[in-house]
Design a protein around this motif. Structure first.
Motif: not given
Length: 366
Positions: A107-110, A272-274, A279-281
């Motif tokens: 949320v913060v970086i998006s 959702l993209l960010f 969360t991908s790792p």
């Protein structure tokens, strides 16, 4: 070199990973690359967000770099602390707090990048808000000046009314003495008799008063109009002075609010993209099967845990044994007559010394 750097970014134990297969190293290099590029995205996003606040590129880069390093450290910590278990449920429970943290970071970086992507739309919303604020500001400032201006205009109207009333009275006197001269009113005698002269003199006096009144009121009106002009100038100055505040209504909070007024669906997909990137790792570690690195790491932890358990058990046994031996030794000593006589002699000597010292103190006091 780059592969080793990405492995470092994954937070894996390089000594253990070096003894694993190439595929296992590639897996952790991929996880580390995801962590690294997530930090890069965080740096770009926070740098832009801070640029909207400080309006200084060097300050924005400096604090953006700090934020990117913070996100990098958090992601690296999150990935490195997730351990593969025999049960996926246990792994998921272990990862839930980290997933929540990842959502917060996403949320913060998006948000800053959303503001950059929708910059034109946000500028349009801000322009409309600035126009509304300008009109509202003008109306609010006018409330301070309009009552004074209206009062001054009312004074001008009163002065003009006073002149108009005097002029009406003067014109009425003019009609009266003309009618007297024509014999159509008053005495109804044709000619300029005494009554005519009296009415003519009264009219002339009113006419002089009217001229003086016009001159006086004109001066008063000029003064009042000057005051109105000054108030109008003050109003314009107040509007001009406050306008830069409205024009500067372009900060981070204003842009976030403007973004909130746009349709939510595009922003939601960017979030959702960010979220997927952040969360991908974690998802990769959860979905990946237990590999060679995990077994070796678990073995090393088991060795350390066993060694620590042995040391603790040995210390407990040593403490217990030492206590039992001390108790037995003192029990044996307690029964020795020689030690008893020796301690009795020392106690007698101590009592004698105490008695002698007390006697000396009492003698000095006498």
């Amino acid at each position: 070199m780059l592969k080793h750097f990405f492995i470092f970014c994954s937070g894996a134990d390089t000594k253990i990973l070096d003894s694993c297969s190439n595929g296992e190293r590639n897996k952790y290099a991929g996880i580390g690359a995801t962590v690294f590029f997530t930090a890069i995205m965080a740096f770009i996003a926070s740098g832009y967000a801070l640029y909207t606040v400080f309006d200084n590129i060097y300050t924005s880069i400096f604090f953006g770099l700090i934020w990117g390093l913070l996100i990098f450290n958090l992601d690296r910590y999150i990935v490195s602390t997730i351990k593969k278990r025999d049960s996926f449920k246990n792994e998921l429970v272990q990862a839930v707090p980290r997933i929540i943290l990842a959502i917060i970071i996403a949320v913060v970086i998006s948000k800053p990048l959303e503001m950059k992507i929708f910059e034109k739309e946000i500028n349009q919303v801000l322009l409309e808000e600035k126009n509304e604020m300008t009109l509202a500001n003008q109306q609010q400032i006018a409330l301070q000046y309009n009552p004074k201006i209206e009062a001054l205009n009312q004074e001008i109207n009163n002065l003009k009314t006073e002149v108009a009333v005097k002029e009406t009275e003067t014109n009425a006197l003019y009609d009266t003495y003309i009618a007297e001269a024509e014999g159509t009113a008053g005495t109804k005698l044709l000619g300029k008799g005494p009554v005519y002269k009296e009415k003519r003199e009264k009219h002339d006096a009113y006419l002089m008063e009217l001229a003086q009144l016009k001159e006086d009121n004109a001066q008063k009106i000029a003064v009042i109009e000057s005051q109105i002009a000054d108030l109008g100038l003050d109003y314009n100055n107040a509007v001009t002075d406050s306008q830069p505040v409205i024009d500067g209504f372009d900060g981070l909070m204003a842009r976030i609010n403007a973004l909130g007024k746009l349709p939510w669906l595009p922003s939601f997909f960017i979030f959702l993209l960010f979220l997927a990137i952040e969360t991908s790792p974690i998802i990769a570690k959860l979905l990946a099967p237990k590999g060679e690195y995990d077994y070796r790491f678990e073995e090393q932890e088991s060795v350390v845990a066993t060694w620590v358990s042995q040391k603790v058990a040995q210390r407990k046994l040593l403490f217990s044994t030492d206590g039992e031996l001390n108790q037995k030794i003192y029990e044996d000593i307690k029964n020795e007559e020689e030690l008893y006589r020796y301690k009795k002699e020392k106690a007698q000597e101590l009592l004698k010394l105490q008695a002698d010292s007390f006697h000396k103190i009492q003698t000095k006091g006498l």
